[in-house]
Design an enzyme around this catalytic site. Sequence first.
Site, PDB file in Angstrom:
ATOM      1  CB  SER A 237      82.064  67.845  13.199  1.00  0.00           C
ATOM      2  OG  SER A 237      82.667  67.217  14.306  1.00  0.00           O
TER       3      SER A 237
ATOM      4  CG  HIS B  79      82.642  62.387  14.344  1.00  0.00           C
ATOM      5  ND1 HIS B  79      82.622  62.483  12.967  1.00  0.00           N
ATOM      6  CD2 HIS B  79      83.058  63.601  14.810  1.00  0.00           C
ATOM      7  CE1 HIS B  79      83.015  63.706  12.618  1.00  0.00           C
ATOM      8  NE2 HIS B  79      83.276  64.394  13.701  1.00  0.00           N
TER       9      HIS B  79
END
Length: 206
Positions: free
Chosen positions: A120, A161
């Site tokens: 991330s 994401h």
Amino acid sequence: MANTHLLLLSRWLTPVPAFLAPITRPGCRIGYVPTASSIYPDHAWLDLERDTLGQQGYQVTDLDPELMGAAAFARALQAVDAVFVAGGNTFHLLGALRLAGADRAIVDAVRSGLPYIGVSAGAAVVGPDIAPLALLDDLTEAAPLTSTEGLGLVEVTVIPHAEGTVGGRGPVEATRKRFGNDHRLHFLRDDEAIVVSDGTLRVIPG
């Protein structure tokens, strides 16, 4: 320059063993950098990542540049077989690394052959510029940051994401519209991973 090895993830750690197996020893020592999440009270997902790495057979040791000086952090990188940079707030991560002098240490170590695993925020920060993360992370939570220039280890900015699992699809699509023309963006889903070897980027199942 040694061959560089990076594994960039959106969420799951499933690809880690196959990534590390050809370039490290079994049961190798991973330096875990939790910095991106230090501003949040809930660190449950960090504990889950540490546990997962342990279950995969690795020795995990925390390397926290916010608690170490630049020289100590650089020495610690020399004592591990791979570095793992966890997720959280990308702007805080970059700001804190710079304040600690750890940004250059990471870049130098990776360019010298230390495998890098980023999840991330840890995946986003290695690109040329983290400005496109502005609609996904809160800049007001970050450590002081005078420039959004990233670590420059890859030529694209990873947007994690990408299916909207964090914050929904709206911010992801807004990011595409606002930044897509001026930045090289790679929208990475949670079920994907990016492997970078000596500048060559390929997408694998995550």
